[in-house]
Write a protein that holds these residues in place. Structure first.
Motif, short mmCIF file in Angstrom:
data_model
loop_
_atom_site.label_atom_id
_atom_site.label_comp_id
_atom_site.label_asym_id
_atom_site.label_seq_id
_atom_site.Cartn_x
_atom_site.Cartn_y
_atom_site.Cartn_z
N LEU A 18 0.80 -1.22 0.00
CA LEU A 18 0.00 0.00 0.00
C LEU A 18 0.84 1.27 0.00
O LEU A 18 0.34 2.34 -0.28
CB LEU A 18 -0.92 0.04 1.22
CG LEU A 18 -2.10 -0.90 1.16
CD1 LEU A 18 -2.84 -0.87 2.48
CD2 LEU A 18 -3.02 -0.52 0.03
N VAL A 19 2.09 1.16 0.32
CA VAL A 19 2.92 2.34 0.50
C VAL A 19 3.42 2.95 -0.81
O VAL A 19 4.08 3.96 -0.79
CB VAL A 19 4.11 2.03 1.42
CG1 VAL A 19 3.64 1.62 2.78
CG2 VAL A 19 5.00 0.97 0.80
N VAL A 20 3.07 2.38 -1.92
CA VAL A 20 3.56 2.86 -3.21
C VAL A 20 3.12 4.29 -3.47
O VAL A 20 1.95 4.61 -3.40
CB VAL A 20 3.04 1.96 -4.36
CG1 VAL A 20 3.55 2.46 -5.70
CG2 VAL A 20 3.46 0.53 -4.14
N GLY A 21 4.07 5.14 -3.75
CA GLY A 21 3.78 6.48 -4.21
C GLY A 21 3.06 7.37 -3.23
O GLY A 21 2.35 8.28 -3.65
N LEU A 22 3.24 7.21 -1.93
CA LEU A 22 2.55 8.04 -0.99
C LEU A 22 3.21 9.40 -0.78
O LEU A 22 2.56 10.33 -0.36
CB LEU A 22 2.43 7.33 0.37
CG LEU A 22 1.55 6.10 0.36
CD1 LEU A 22 1.55 5.46 1.74
CD2 LEU A 22 0.14 6.43 -0.04
N GLY A 23 4.50 9.52 -1.05
CA GLY A 23 5.19 10.78 -0.79
C GLY A 23 5.00 11.78 -1.90
O GLY A 23 5.17 11.48 -3.05
N ALA A 24 4.63 13.01 -1.53
CA ALA A 24 4.46 14.05 -2.54
C ALA A 24 5.21 15.32 -2.18
O ALA A 24 5.40 16.17 -3.03
CB ALA A 24 2.98 14.36 -2.71
N CYS A 25 5.58 15.47 -0.94
CA CYS A 25 6.27 16.68 -0.51
C CYS A 25 7.77 16.49 -0.62
O CYS A 25 8.26 15.39 -0.76
CB CYS A 25 5.94 16.98 0.96
SG CYS A 25 4.18 17.13 1.27
N SER A 26 8.50 17.60 -0.55
CA SER A 26 9.95 17.51 -0.57
C SER A 26 10.53 18.46 0.45
O SER A 26 9.85 19.36 0.93
CB SER A 26 10.51 17.81 -1.96
OG SER A 26 10.22 19.15 -2.30
N SER A 27 11.80 18.28 0.75
CA SER A 27 12.50 19.11 1.71
C SER A 27 13.75 19.65 1.07
O SER A 27 14.31 19.06 0.16
CB SER A 27 12.85 18.26 2.94
OG SER A 27 13.71 18.95 3.80
N ASP A 28 14.22 20.78 1.57
CA ASP A 28 15.44 21.35 1.00
C ASP A 28 16.68 20.66 1.49
O ASP A 28 17.78 20.93 1.02
CB ASP A 28 15.50 22.86 1.25
CG ASP A 28 15.62 23.22 2.73
OD1 ASP A 28 15.70 22.29 3.57
OD2 ASP A 28 15.61 24.42 3.04
N GLY A 29 16.55 19.76 2.49
CA GLY A 29 17.68 18.97 2.96
C GLY A 29 18.70 19.75 3.75
O GLY A 29 19.84 19.38 3.86
N GLN A 115 10.01 0.99 -2.45
CA GLN A 115 8.80 1.80 -2.32
C GLN A 115 8.78 2.68 -1.08
O GLN A 115 8.60 3.89 -1.18
CB GLN A 115 7.57 0.90 -2.34
CG GLN A 115 7.45 0.11 -3.62
CD GLN A 115 6.40 -0.98 -3.54
OE1 GLN A 115 5.67 -1.10 -2.56
NE2 GLN A 115 6.32 -1.80 -4.57
N VAL A 116 8.95 2.09 0.08
CA VAL A 116 8.79 2.84 1.33
C VAL A 116 9.88 3.88 1.50
O VAL A 116 9.59 5.07 1.69
CB VAL A 116 8.74 1.90 2.55
CG1 VAL A 116 8.66 2.70 3.85
CG2 VAL A 116 7.55 0.96 2.43
N SER A 117 11.13 3.48 1.44
CA SER A 117 12.21 4.44 1.65
C SER A 117 12.17 5.59 0.63
O SER A 117 12.27 6.75 1.03
CB SER A 117 13.57 3.73 1.61
OG SER A 117 14.61 4.65 1.90
N PRO A 118 11.98 5.31 -0.67
CA PRO A 118 11.87 6.43 -1.61
C PRO A 118 10.66 7.33 -1.32
O PRO A 118 10.76 8.56 -1.46
CB PRO A 118 11.73 5.75 -2.97
CG PRO A 118 12.36 4.41 -2.79
CD PRO A 118 12.05 4.02 -1.38
N ALA A 119 9.54 6.75 -0.92
CA ALA A 119 8.35 7.57 -0.60
C ALA A 119 8.60 8.42 0.65
O ALA A 119 8.19 9.58 0.70
CB ALA A 119 7.13 6.68 -0.41
N MET A 120 9.29 7.84 1.64
CA MET A 120 9.63 8.61 2.83
C MET A 120 10.55 9.77 2.45
O MET A 120 10.35 10.90 2.91
CB MET A 120 10.30 7.70 3.87
CG MET A 120 9.36 6.71 4.52
SD MET A 120 10.21 5.52 5.60
CE MET A 120 10.50 6.54 7.06
N LYS A 121 11.55 9.48 1.63
CA LYS A 121 12.48 10.53 1.20
C LYS A 121 11.74 11.63 0.44
O LYS A 121 11.99 12.82 0.67
CB LYS A 121 13.58 9.92 0.32
CG LYS A 121 14.64 10.91 -0.09
CD LYS A 121 15.75 10.25 -0.87
CE LYS A 121 16.82 11.27 -1.25
NZ LYS A 121 17.91 10.63 -2.01
N ALA A 122 10.84 11.25 -0.44
CA ALA A 122 10.08 12.23 -1.22
C ALA A 122 9.19 13.09 -0.32
O ALA A 122 8.89 14.24 -0.66
CB ALA A 122 9.24 11.52 -2.27
#
Length: 149
Positions: A18-29, A115-122
């Motif tokens: 279910l976690v596919v593609g959940l991240g939509a925001c980003s951070s300046d890091g 899926q999860v780690s990239p979505a969390m990062k995004a």
């Protein structure tokens, strides 16, 4: 009993997907020191909470879990860990469930990596991304837990 474990296993894999593609925001890091570091820590925490909220919403929208689990909780631990705790509705054979879930570690790891780690990062979770799966029997006893990094 085996049918229940297999059904629960299918639900586990569905929940993991279910976690596919959940991240939509980003951070300046921003990783500076002092006030910038504090702002970065706050941003990381807010991003982790935002990601967890998306996971909660995604899980809540799936009725197929209501017969398998009495509850599914999503919690966060700073700096970057999301924990899914699944409590089975029916008491199951602990050894059989643990063996079944041990056999799914590679699948869960792949789900985390792809899926999860990239979505969390995004979503803005910049570092220390981890996912913990914990499964409880109907009586509250722990059946299995594993951390994916």
């Amino acid at each position: 009993m085996l049918t229940t474990i297999v059904k629960a296993g299918a639900s586990v894999l569905t929940a993991a997907c279910l976690v596919v593609g959940l991240g939509a925001c980003s951070s300046d890091g921003d990783t500076g020191s002092g006030a910038s570091h504090s702002a970065s820590v706050d941003a990381q925490h807010e991003a982790l909470e935002a990601y967890a909220a998306k996971e909660r919403a995604a899980l809540a929208s799936h009725d197929e879990f209501k017969d398998t689990y009495s509850s599914i909780k999503v919690a966060v631990t700073d700096p970057g860990t999301i924990t899914f705790t699944y409590a089975y509705a029916d008491q199951l054979d602990a050894a059989k469930v643990a063996a079944f879930l041990d056999g799914k570690v590679a699948t869960f790891q792949s789900t985390f990596d792809d899926q999860v780690s990239p979505a969390m990062k995004a979503t803005g979770v910049a570092s220390d991304r981890k996912m913990v799966y914990t499964y409880l029997n109907a009586d509250g006893s722990q059946l299995w837990t594993h951390t994916f990094e």
